[in-house]
Write a protein that holds these residues in place. Structure first.
Motif, PDB file in Angstrom:
ATOM      1  N   MET A  24       0.861  -1.171   0.000  1.00 17.60           N
ATOM      2  CA  MET A  24       0.000   0.000   0.000  1.00 17.60           C
ATOM      3  C   MET A  24       0.901   1.226   0.000  1.00 17.60           C
ATOM      4  N   PHE A  25       0.348   2.336  -0.373  1.00 17.42           N
ATOM      5  CA  PHE A  25       1.144   3.561  -0.484  1.00 17.42           C
ATOM      6  C   PHE A  25       0.505   4.678   0.342  1.00 17.42           C
ATOM      7  N   TRP A  26       1.349   5.495   0.925  1.00 18.80           N
ATOM      8  CA  TRP A  26       0.870   6.657   1.669  1.00 18.80           C
ATOM      9  C   TRP A  26       1.389   7.934   1.016  1.00 18.80           C
ATOM     10  N   TYR A  27       0.453   8.850   0.766  1.00 23.39           N
ATOM     11  CA  TYR A  27       0.777  10.122   0.136  1.00 23.39           C
ATOM     12  C   TYR A  27       0.364  11.262   1.058  1.00 23.39           C
ATOM     13  N   ARG A  28       0.981  12.403   0.812  1.00 25.78           N
ATOM     14  CA  ARG A  28       0.588  13.636   1.496  1.00 25.78           C
ATOM     15  C   ARG A  28       0.415  14.705   0.421  1.00 25.78           C
ATOM     16  N   GLN A  29      -0.577  15.545   0.627  1.00 21.30           N
ATOM     17  CA  GLN A  29      -0.827  16.608  -0.345  1.00 21.30           C
ATOM     18  C   GLN A  29      -1.170  17.896   0.386  1.00 21.30           C
ATOM     19  N   PHE A  30      -0.323  18.901   0.205  1.00 25.81           N
ATOM     20  CA  PHE A  30      -0.604  20.222   0.764  1.00 25.81           C
ATOM     21  C   PHE A  30      -1.505  20.972  -0.204  1.00 25.81           C
ATOM     22  N   PRO A  31      -2.241  21.976   0.288  1.00 21.79           N
ATOM     23  CA  PRO A  31      -3.183  22.703  -0.569  1.00 21.79           C
ATOM     24  C   PRO A  31      -2.545  23.202  -1.862  1.00 21.79           C
ATOM     25  N   LYS A  32      -3.219  22.925  -2.958  1.00 15.40           N
ATOM     26  CA  LYS A  32      -2.818  23.368  -4.290  1.00 15.40           C
ATOM     27  C   LYS A  32      -1.446  22.841  -4.708  1.00 15.40           C
ATOM     28  N   GLN A  33      -1.010  21.777  -4.079  1.00 17.67           N
ATOM     29  CA  GLN A  33       0.258  21.171  -4.471  1.00 17.67           C
ATOM     30  C   GLN A  33       0.016  19.746  -4.940  1.00 17.67           C
ATOM     31  N   SER A  34       1.052  19.144  -5.500  1.00 20.35           N
ATOM     32  CA  SER A  34       0.904  17.815  -6.056  1.00 20.35           C
ATOM     33  C   SER A  34       0.991  16.746  -4.979  1.00 20.35           C
ATOM     34  N   LEU A  35       0.570  15.538  -5.348  1.00 17.11           N
ATOM     35  CA  LEU A  35       0.722  14.373  -4.475  1.00 17.11           C
ATOM     36  C   LEU A  35       2.195  14.130  -4.185  1.00 17.11           C
ATOM     37  N   MET A  36       2.492  13.828  -2.942  1.00 17.66           N
ATOM     38  CA  MET A  36       3.857  13.482  -2.607  1.00 17.66           C
ATOM     39  C   MET A  36       3.862  12.112  -1.943  1.00 17.66           C
ATOM     40  N   LEU A  37       4.549  11.165  -2.544  1.00 22.97           N
ATOM     41  CA  LEU A  37       4.645   9.839  -1.953  1.00 22.97           C
ATOM     42  C   LEU A  37       5.496   9.920  -0.699  1.00 22.97           C
ATOM     43  N   MET A  38       4.937   9.438   0.397  1.00 22.45           N
ATOM     44  CA  MET A  38       5.687   9.442   1.652  1.00 22.45           C
ATOM     45  C   MET A  38       6.412   8.118   1.847  1.00 22.45           C
ATOM     46  N   ALA A  39       5.684   7.035   1.616  1.00 19.24           N
ATOM     47  CA  ALA A  39       6.257   5.735   1.907  1.00 19.24           C
ATOM     48  C   ALA A  39       5.449   4.641   1.242  1.00 19.24           C
ATOM     49  N   THR A  40       6.124   3.521   1.049  1.00 20.28           N
ATOM     50  CA  THR A  40       5.492   2.305   0.556  1.00 20.28           C
ATOM     51  C   THR A  40       5.379   1.350   1.730  1.00 20.28           C
ATOM     52  N   SER A  41       4.156   0.925   1.994  1.00 21.07           N
ATOM     53  CA  SER A  41       3.886   0.047   3.119  1.00 21.07           C
ATOM     54  C   SER A  41       3.921  -1.404   2.641  1.00 21.07           C
ATOM     55  N   ASN A  42       4.752  -2.216   3.264  1.00 26.51           N
ATOM     56  CA  ASN A  42       4.937  -3.600   2.847  1.00 26.51           C
ATOM     57  C   ASN A  42       4.423  -4.541   3.930  1.00 26.51           C
ATOM     58  N   GLU A  43       3.521  -5.422   3.558  1.00 28.84           N
ATOM     59  CA  GLU A  43       2.937  -6.356   4.515  1.00 28.84           C
ATOM     60  C   GLU A  43       4.011  -7.240   5.119  1.00 28.84           C
ATOM     61  N   GLY A  44       4.062  -7.245   6.439  1.00 30.32           N
ATOM     62  CA  GLY A  44       4.973  -8.128   7.139  1.00 30.32           C
ATOM     63  C   GLY A  44       6.415  -7.665   7.201  1.00 30.32           C
ATOM     64  N   SER A  45       6.699  -6.513   6.673  1.00 26.24           N
ATOM     65  CA  SER A  45       8.076  -6.009   6.736  1.00 26.24           C
ATOM     66  C   SER A  45       8.068  -4.485   6.881  1.00 26.24           C
ATOM     67  N   LYS A  46       9.256  -3.935   6.975  1.00 30.50           N
ATOM     68  CA  LYS A  46       9.348  -2.491   7.191  1.00 30.50           C
ATOM     69  C   LYS A  46       8.915  -1.709   5.960  1.00 30.50           C
ATOM     70  N   ALA A  47       8.364  -0.546   6.238  1.00 29.63           N
ATOM     71  CA  ALA A  47       7.970   0.335   5.152  1.00 29.63           C
ATOM     72  C   ALA A  47       9.204   0.957   4.504  1.00 29.63           C
ATOM     73  N   THR A  48       9.054   1.319   3.262  1.00 32.82           N
ATOM     74  CA  THR A  48      10.117   2.005   2.528  1.00 32.82           C
ATOM     75  C   THR A  48       9.752   3.479   2.450  1.00 32.82           C
ATOM     76  N   TYR A  49      10.568   4.316   3.048  1.00 30.62           N
ATOM     77  CA  TYR A  49      10.270   5.738   3.112  1.00 30.62           C
ATOM     78  C   TYR A  49      10.983   6.502   2.000  1.00 30.62           C
ATOM     79  N   GLU A  50      10.323   7.525   1.518  1.00 30.06           N
ATOM     80  CA  GLU A  50      10.924   8.385   0.515  1.00 30.06           C
ATOM     81  C   GLU A  50      11.928   9.330   1.195  1.00 30.06           C
TER      82      GLU A  50
END
Lengths: 115, 111
Positions: free
Chosen positions: A33-59
Motif C-alpha cells: 500500500m502507499f501513503w501520500y501527502r498533499q498540501f493545498p494546491k500542491q501535487s501528491l507526494m509519496l511518503m512511503a510504501t507500506s509492505n505487509e509483514g516487513s518495514k515500510a520504505t520511506y521516501e
C-alpha cells in the motif's frame, strides 16, 4: 478496481498529539500500500510504501520515526503521525495497487488539522 | 527534469468543447500510464489507463500514447462543467518500481 477505505476522514487535534490513520483494502489482499501527502494546491507526494509483514520504505526526506507505518495484515495499513505539529497539517491519502503496472486506487483521504 | 511533466494550467475550455490534456515522461522503461481526476478537497480517482501505443476510448474520454515521443494525452469530448478538476498523469515501469505522478493540470470548463 480495488475498493479502499480510509478512516478517519477528518481529524482536528492539539499540537503534540499522535494521530493514527487506517487504510483498508476491502476486496483485495494487498501486499503493498502507499501513503501520500498533499498540501493545498500542491501535487501528491509519496511518503512511503507500506509492505505487509516487513518495514515500510520511506521516501527521501520523510522521517520514519515521525510517520510510523504498520502493515500487519494483507488488508490493513496504518499511518501514525507522532507528536503532530501544525506543519504536519495536510491531506493524507493511501492507495492500493493490484500489482505491477496496475493502476492504484485511492482511499478518500484524511484531512489532518493540528492546532 | 521531472519524471512526469504536465502543464499546470489552468486550461480553460467552453462547455461542449474538447479538452486536451498533455503529459510527457522521461523514463523510457515506463510501461503503463494512468489518468486520474481529482476534485478540490477529494482524493484522485482513476479515469483511464493505457499500455499500448495508440488510442484508447472510454465514453467521452480518449487516452493516447506515443512511446517513441514519450507522450501521453487525455482528450475529453463534450466537456462539461462537472469535468472541472485537476487531472493527474502517472507512469509506471513495473518490476516493483513506484508509480510516478505528475503535478497535475487544472481544467476549468466554462458553462
Amino acid at each position: 478496481g480495488a475498493v479502499v477505505s480510509q478512516h478517519p476522514s477528518r481529524v482536528i487535534c492539539k499540537s503534540g498529539t499522535s494521530v493514527k490513520i487506517e487504510c483498508r483494502s476491502l476486496d483485495f489482499q494487498a501486499t503493498t500500500m502507499f501513503w501520500y501527502r498533499q498540501f493545498p494546491k500542491q501535487s501528491l507526494m509519496l511518503m512511503a510504501t507500506s509492505n505487509e509483514g516487513s518495514k515500510a520504505t520511506y521516501e527521501q526526506g520523510v522521517e520514519k520515526d515521525k510517520f510510523l507505518i504498520n502493515h500487519a495484515s494483507l488488508t490493513l495499513s496504518t499511518l501514525t503521525v507522532t507528536s503532530a505539529h501544525p506543519e504536519d497539517s495536510s491531506f493524507y491519502i493511501c492507495s492500493v495497487g493490484r500489482g505491477d503496472n496496475q493502476p492504484q486506487h485511492f482511499g478518500d483521504g484524511t484531512r489532518l488539522s493540528i492546532l | 527534469q521531472k519524471e512526469v511533466e504536465q502543464n499546470s494550467g489552468p486550461l480553460s475550455v467552453p462547455e461542449g468543447a474538447i479538452a486536451s490534456l498533455n503529459c510527457t515522461y522521461s523514463d523510457r522503461g515506463s510501461q503503463s500510464f494512468f489518468w486520474y481526476r481529482q476534485y478540490s478537497g477529494k482524493s484522485p480517482e482513476l479515469i483511464m489507463f493505457i499500455y499500448s501505443n495508440g488510442d484508447k476510448e472510454d465514453g467521452r474520454f480518449t487516452a493516447q500514447l506515443n512511446k517513441a515521443s514519450q507522450y501521453v494525452s487525455l482528450l475529453i469530448r463534450d466537456s462539461q462543467p462537472s469535468d472541472s478538476a485537476t487531472y493527474l498523469c502517472a507512469a509506471s515501469k513495473g518490476g516493483g518500481f513506484k508509480t510516478i505522478f505528475g503535478a497535475g493540470t487544472r481544467l476549468f470548463v466554462k458553462a
